[in-house]
Design a protein around this motif. Sequence first.
Motif, mmCIF file in Angstrom:
data_model
loop_
_atom_site.group_PDB
_atom_site.id
_atom_site.type_symbol
_atom_site.label_atom_id
_atom_site.label_comp_id
_atom_site.label_asym_id
_atom_site.label_seq_id
_atom_site.Cartn_x
_atom_site.Cartn_y
_atom_site.Cartn_z
ATOM 1 N N MET A 203 9.904 3.920 -5.503
ATOM 2 C CA MET A 203 9.011 4.847 -6.186
ATOM 3 C C MET A 203 9.188 4.759 -7.698
ATOM 4 N N LYS A 204 10.437 4.530 -8.129
ATOM 5 C CA LYS A 204 10.740 4.526 -9.557
ATOM 6 C C LYS A 204 11.335 3.196 -10.012
ATOM 7 N N CYS A 205 11.456 2.252 -9.086
ATOM 8 C CA CYS A 205 12.025 0.952 -9.421
ATOM 9 C C CYS A 205 11.244 -0.128 -8.690
ATOM 10 N N GLN B 52 -2.072 -4.548 7.163
ATOM 11 C CA GLN B 52 -3.136 -3.548 7.064
ATOM 12 C C GLN B 52 -3.238 -2.994 5.653
ATOM 13 N N LEU B 53 -2.114 -2.782 5.019
ATOM 14 C CA LEU B 53 -2.118 -2.273 3.647
ATOM 15 C C LEU B 53 -2.742 -3.283 2.683
ATOM 16 N N ARG B 54 -2.467 -4.552 2.900
ATOM 17 C CA ARG B 54 -3.025 -5.584 2.010
ATOM 18 C C ARG B 54 -4.532 -5.743 2.186
ATOM 19 N N SER B 55 -5.050 -5.292 3.338
ATOM 20 C CA SER B 55 -6.496 -5.407 3.572
ATOM 21 C C SER B 55 -7.250 -4.134 3.247
ATOM 22 N N ASP B 56 -6.530 -3.134 2.722
ATOM 23 C CA ASP B 56 -7.182 -1.871 2.363
ATOM 24 C C ASP B 56 -8.288 -2.090 1.344
ATOM 25 N N GLU B 57 -9.381 -1.369 1.535
ATOM 26 C CA GLU B 57 -10.478 -1.360 0.572
ATOM 27 C C GLU B 57 -10.790 0.084 0.211
ATOM 28 N N PRO B 58 -10.792 0.423 -1.082
ATOM 29 C CA PRO B 58 -10.439 -0.472 -2.188
ATOM 30 C C PRO B 58 -8.926 -0.687 -2.257
ATOM 31 N N ALA B 59 -8.542 -1.814 -2.807
ATOM 32 C CA ALA B 59 -7.120 -2.116 -2.958
ATOM 33 C C ALA B 59 -6.488 -1.140 -3.945
ATOM 34 N N ILE C 223 -2.597 -0.031 -6.080
ATOM 35 C CA ILE C 223 -1.233 -0.426 -6.445
ATOM 36 C C ILE C 223 -0.234 0.132 -5.433
ATOM 37 N N ALA C 224 -0.456 1.376 -4.994
ATOM 38 C CA ALA C 224 0.456 2.002 -4.044
ATOM 39 C C ALA C 224 0.512 1.217 -2.738
ATOM 40 N N SER C 225 -0.641 0.783 -2.249
ATOM 41 C CA SER C 225 -0.669 -0.005 -1.011
ATOM 42 C C SER C 225 0.038 -1.331 -1.194
ATOM 43 N N ALA C 226 -0.160 -1.946 -2.350
ATOM 44 C CA ALA C 226 0.483 -3.240 -2.610
ATOM 45 C C ALA C 226 2.007 -3.096 -2.663
ATOM 46 N N ILE C 227 2.491 -2.035 -3.313
ATOM 47 C CA ILE C 227 3.937 -1.812 -3.402
ATOM 48 C C ILE C 227 4.519 -1.537 -2.013
ATOM 49 N N THR C 228 3.829 -0.688 -1.247
ATOM 50 C CA THR C 228 4.311 -0.359 0.088
ATOM 51 C C THR C 228 4.353 -1.590 0.976
ATOM 52 N N ALA C 229 3.300 -2.418 0.909
ATOM 53 C CA ALA C 229 3.268 -3.646 1.705
ATOM 54 C C ALA C 229 4.410 -4.578 1.326
ATOM 55 N N SER C 230 4.618 -4.733 0.028
ATOM 56 C CA SER C 230 5.699 -5.599 -0.439
ATOM 57 C C SER C 230 7.057 -5.090 0.032
ATOM 58 N N TRP C 231 7.260 -3.765 -0.018
ATOM 59 C CA TRP C 231 8.537 -3.211 0.409
ATOM 60 C C TRP C 231 8.726 -3.350 1.916
#
Length: 366
Positions: free
Chosen positions: A306-308, A338-345, A347-355
């Motif tokens: 969340m902060k890092c 599923q998060l990476r395919s969210d529309e609209p994309a 930043i929160a979804s991208a961070i969550t997917a990466s984590w």
Amino acid sequence: MIHYPRVSLLILSWLLVQSSATAAEPLQRIRVSPDGSGFVRGDNDQPIVIWGVNYDHDSDGRLLDEYWTDDWQTVVDDFAEIRSLGANCVRVHLQFGLFMDQPDLPNVRSLDRLERLVRLAEQAGLYLDITGLACYHKQHVPAWYDKLDEQRRWDAQAVFWEAVAQRCQGSPAVFCYDLMNEPVLPGKVPTDDWLLGELGGKFFVQRIATHLHGRTRQQIAGAWIKQMTDAIRKHDKEHLLTVGVIPWVHVFGAGEPLFHSAAVAEPLDFVAVHFYPKAGEVDKAIEALKAYDVGKPLIIEEMFPMKCSVDELAQFVDQSSDFADGWISFYWGKTADQLRSDEPASIASAITASWLDRFKQLAPQP
């Protein structure tokens, strides 16, 4: 204190969970190790490290006990997805207002649903961290509850825990009962508001008292913990007990744990603390975390980038592995794909997917 080698523990725990997920080898109850340095299970005291997720709400913000009746299949599918991440534990959050119809009257339907959740956990090979007394959504907080004075409020909370423990006491899938998420003690200035810490429409922080009334904060915390743990122990004398706390040592940069101090926490079996390291300050978070290594097993019960950055949180896990016995992150009902395919994309979804990708990588592989 003697510590088990953490890397070996993670590998061993994964293998144990893999085998226990089969019908032929059911889950075995988790206990504190004989030397008090970690967790074990089975007749042979096999070491296990907790690697799990908070499953508190879905992608639409609904809390688990708001949709588990009408959307049970979603819960079943999510448990399978959580298992595929390499997790062996799921932390669930139960709302007081949905489990209590009156101060002395539990809601039978909610208890039935909880019992069904426990059976699902047994089938899925997942342990449960059952966190109670939540008031996250104000619309589910009964008007009568906020009108109770402190002692009557505690009495109602004790009834909640008696009912939950009575339903769950026989299951090996229950890892622990967490008495309340991030309880807060009163300061010098009295208040009439029980809830605080609003985040995204949810109140994750709750006061256990609003006035000192001549008592110390330690006295209040100790009395509340004793009443809640005594209520649980009336029906369940085996499953582990804890309180998940805000790391005030990290927030203020000094001090010592209160809820997990020797004067307060005797009835608790292990330490649970919530850490969200700041960017560039992983070492500072590790130093603060060491203050909670008080001679009992230690779990980081909440963590998220969340902060890092994702890399920094992975670094935090690695550096804390010398003295921590488990880590619990988050899963909100969507896989990384599923998060990476969210529309609209977003930043929160991208961070969550990466984590989630990294979380799965960090989990030991069979």
